[in-house]
Every structure is written in structure tokens, then in C-alpha cells.
Design a protein around this motif. Structure first.
Motif, PDB file in Angstrom:
ATOM      1  N   VAL A  58      -2.993  -0.598  -9.157  1.00  0.00           N
ATOM      2  CA  VAL A  58      -2.722   0.273  -8.009  1.00  0.00           C
ATOM      3  C   VAL A  58      -1.573  -0.340  -7.217  1.00  0.00           C
ATOM      4  O   VAL A  58      -1.635  -1.506  -6.817  1.00  0.00           O
ATOM      5  N   TYR A  59      -0.508   0.442  -7.025  1.00  0.00           N
ATOM      6  CA  TYR A  59       0.644  -0.016  -6.261  1.00  0.00           C
ATOM      7  C   TYR A  59       0.512   0.467  -4.813  1.00  0.00           C
ATOM      8  O   TYR A  59       0.276   1.651  -4.564  1.00  0.00           O
ATOM      9  N   LEU A  60       0.654  -0.439  -3.889  1.00  0.00           N
ATOM     10  CA  LEU A  60       0.507  -0.123  -2.476  1.00  0.00           C
ATOM     11  C   LEU A  60       1.873   0.034  -1.812  1.00  0.00           C
ATOM     12  O   LEU A  60       2.754  -0.805  -1.990  1.00  0.00           O
ATOM     13  N   ASP A  61       2.026   1.096  -1.033  1.00  0.00           N
ATOM     14  CA  ASP A  61       3.278   1.330  -0.317  1.00  0.00           C
ATOM     15  C   ASP A  61       3.231   0.669   1.066  1.00  0.00           C
ATOM     16  O   ASP A  61       2.168   0.546   1.686  1.00  0.00           O
ATOM     17  N   GLU A  89     -15.823  -3.414 -10.993  1.00  0.00           N
ATOM     18  CA  GLU A  89     -16.497  -4.700 -11.155  1.00  0.00           C
ATOM     19  C   GLU A  89     -15.746  -5.857 -10.490  1.00  0.00           C
ATOM     20  O   GLU A  89     -16.347  -6.759  -9.929  1.00  0.00           O
ATOM     21  N   LYS A  90     -14.404  -5.828 -10.589  1.00  0.00           N
ATOM     22  CA  LYS A  90     -13.605  -6.911 -10.027  1.00  0.00           C
ATOM     23  C   LYS A  90     -12.361  -6.337  -9.366  1.00  0.00           C
ATOM     24  O   LYS A  90     -11.794  -5.351  -9.832  1.00  0.00           O
ATOM     25  N   VAL A  91     -11.942  -6.983  -8.290  1.00  0.00           N
ATOM     26  CA  VAL A  91     -10.752  -6.579  -7.556  1.00  0.00           C
ATOM     27  C   VAL A  91      -9.885  -7.802  -7.310  1.00  0.00           C
ATOM     28  O   VAL A  91     -10.384  -8.840  -6.859  1.00  0.00           O
ATOM     29  N   ALA A  92      -8.607  -7.695  -7.630  1.00  0.00           N
ATOM     30  CA  ALA A  92      -7.687  -8.802  -7.395  1.00  0.00           C
ATOM     31  C   ALA A  92      -6.383  -8.260  -6.834  1.00  0.00           C
ATOM     32  O   ALA A  92      -6.078  -7.065  -6.958  1.00  0.00           O
ATOM     33  N   PHE A  93      -5.603  -9.153  -6.225  1.00  0.00           N
ATOM     34  CA  PHE A  93      -4.342  -8.758  -5.619  1.00  0.00           C
ATOM     35  C   PHE A  93      -3.204  -9.613  -6.158  1.00  0.00           C
ATOM     36  O   PHE A  93      -3.381 -10.789  -6.485  1.00  0.00           O
ATOM     37  N   ALA A 213      -0.775  -9.127  -1.572  1.00  0.00           N
ATOM     38  CA  ALA A 213      -1.487  -7.874  -1.345  1.00  0.00           C
ATOM     39  C   ALA A 213      -0.622  -6.650  -1.594  1.00  0.00           C
ATOM     40  O   ALA A 213      -0.945  -5.559  -1.169  1.00  0.00           O
ATOM     41  N   GLY A 214       0.481  -6.830  -2.296  1.00  0.00           N
ATOM     42  CA  GLY A 214       1.348  -5.691  -2.567  1.00  0.00           C
ATOM     43  C   GLY A 214       0.785  -4.755  -3.620  1.00  0.00           C
ATOM     44  O   GLY A 214       1.105  -3.573  -3.647  1.00  0.00           O
ATOM     45  N   ASN A 215      -0.074  -5.307  -4.518  1.00  0.00           N
ATOM     46  CA  ASN A 215      -0.604  -4.511  -5.625  1.00  0.00           C
ATOM     47  C   ASN A 215      -2.047  -4.937  -5.912  1.00  0.00           C
ATOM     48  O   ASN A 215      -2.449  -6.068  -5.638  1.00  0.00           O
ATOM     49  N   ILE A 216      -2.786  -4.018  -6.497  1.00  0.00           N
ATOM     50  CA  ILE A 216      -4.202  -4.275  -6.777  1.00  0.00           C
ATOM     51  C   ILE A 216      -4.464  -4.189  -8.277  1.00  0.00           C
ATOM     52  O   ILE A 216      -3.937  -3.321  -8.955  1.00  0.00           O
ATOM     53  N   VAL A 217      -5.289  -5.100  -8.779  1.00  0.00           N
ATOM     54  CA  VAL A 217      -5.776  -5.056 -10.159  1.00  0.00           C
ATOM     55  C   VAL A 217      -7.265  -4.739 -10.099  1.00  0.00           C
ATOM     56  O   VAL A 217      -8.025  -5.445  -9.439  1.00  0.00           O
ATOM     57  N   LEU A 218      -7.670  -3.676 -10.799  1.00  0.00           N
ATOM     58  CA  LEU A 218      -9.075  -3.286 -10.847  1.00  0.00           C
ATOM     59  C   LEU A 218      -9.611  -3.480 -12.255  1.00  0.00           C
ATOM     60  O   LEU A 218      -8.977  -3.088 -13.227  1.00  0.00           O
TER      61      LEU A 218
END
Length: 220
Positions: A58-61, A89-93, A213-218
């Protein structure tokens, strides 16, 4: 028989010049095709360094226009809300260099008396776990590392082979982007995909001054 035929062709090389040129060009094309196939087979068989199944990016603007405190608060809120979802299950930035992102951030220096250069990734303590990365030496980041005497770093095997080949550098201080303690080595991180080289890369833990915190890995 084959030798005899080649001798006839060679003796009449003047009249057979076009045929000889065609044979030579055919060998060049065949060599080029085989080299290309062998290279790509080697790339496909090499470790990618992370899993892709059930992983989402997920890319955050507008995160980079926020001050660091707002970024940290937004990150904490997003992590809580996403982990509350049943399928997550897991969230990373990560600040940059996500799988298949095509981003490229590089750094280098010679503070140790020789040139060190690599791709650069700023990530959080959950990044390796979310992508199921293969750690072959040491360990990944932990929250307690933020309170250590030295900031910490992790590198891939390509980085170690390029700059510290056959040396055990775990827990050593590497003067690169400032003094950092090397705590782990990952097998690979070919984030550009299966047909990319395993370039040297160094990972740095996000901090309040440099939050990832610019992008999220799910991981689902």
C-alpha cells in the motif's frame, strides 16, 4: 565425412563466402540465444529473498510532507487499525525500496578506508517478518535496538561479499552512513523481481528522526 565436407567448403571458400558468413552468423545468434536462456534460468533459480504469496503493498500519499511526529502517530494508528482486520496477519512499514516498486535509493562512503556503496532501505522492525525474509546470520531489528549505544543495520549477502568477503562482521561497527552495528545478514533482497541481480543493499531501522512510514507491507 564432416571433415571432408568442411575441406571442400574451405577449398572453395571464395565461391562459398556467403555460406560461410551465414554459418558464422548462425553460430553467433545461437550463442547469444543460449547465453540469454542460461542467464534467465540462473536468475529464476536464484533466491528472491522474500515471499510474494498473500502479500500486499500500500502506497501512502503525502506522508513526506508531514513532520516526524505526525508520521509516527499516523503509522501507529494505521498499524492498530489494520491488525484489527480479520485477514491481516502482519503489518510493516518501509520508506522506500519495496518489492517490485522500481524505486532506487543509493548511498556510499569511504570512512573505513575503502569505498562502500549499496542500495539503501529504511524499514521497521516488522519488515522482515511480514515478507518472510531469510536471515542467514544474526537477526533482524528489534524495538530495543533503538536504545543501544550504536544504531543498527542489516545487510544482504551481496553487500557482505562485496565489502567484507569471508569475514564474520556480526556485532562489528561499520562506519557507513555514520557508525552502525551490524546485527544481521539476509540471504537476498531482489526487490526488482526474479530477473534482477542481487545487488548490495543495507537496511536501516526507522527512528523518530527517520520514520519508515511512506509505504505499508501487508501479509494476509
Amino acid at each position: 565425412m564432416i571433415k571432408h565436407n568442411f575441406k571442400i567448403i574451405w577449398n572453395k571458400r571464395g565461391s562459398n563466402a556467403p555460406i560461410l558468413i551465414e554459418i558464422f552468423l548462425a553460430f553467433l545468434v545461437l550463442f547469444a540465444v543460449l547465453s540469454y536462456v542460461i542467464y534467465n534460468v540462473r536468475m529464476l533459480s536464484a533466491p528472491l529473498g522474500f515471499e510474494t504469496k498473500d502479500k500486499w503493498i500500500v502506497y501512502l500519499d503525502n506522508m513526506y510532507v508531514k513532520d516526524s511526529l505526525d508520521v509516527i502517530n499516523t503509522k501507529d494508528l494505521l498499524q492498530r487499525e489494520l491488525l484489527a482486520l480479520d485477514k491481516v496477519e502482519k503489518v510493516a512499514f518501509s520508506q522506500n525500496i519495496l518489492p517490485f516498486s522500481r524505486n532506487k535509493s543509493m548511498t556510499g562512503g569511504d570512512a573505513m578506508g575503502f569505498e562502500i556503496s549499496s542500495l539503501l532501505a529504511v524499514v521497521d522492525a516488522d519488515f522482515a517478518d511480514a515478507l518472510d525474509m531469510n536471515i542467514i546470520q544474526g537477526r533482524w531489528f528489534e524495538e530495543d535496538d533503538l536504545n543501544g549505544t550504536y544504531p543498527v543495520m542489516v545487510a544482504n549477502k551481496s553487500f557482505m561479499d562485496a565489502h567484507f568477503k569471508n569475514k564474520d562482521m556480526i556485532d562489528s561497527i561499520i562506519d557507513y552512513r555514520g557508525e552502525h552495528r551490524l546485527i544481521g545478514v539476509v540471504e537476498a533482497y531482489r526487490y526488482l523481481g526474479e530477473f534482477s541481480e542481487n545487488e548490495p543493499i543495507s537496511f536501516y531501522q526507522d527512528t523518530r528522526h527517520e520514520p519508515a512510514a511512506g509505504n505499508i507491507v501487508l501479509s494476509m
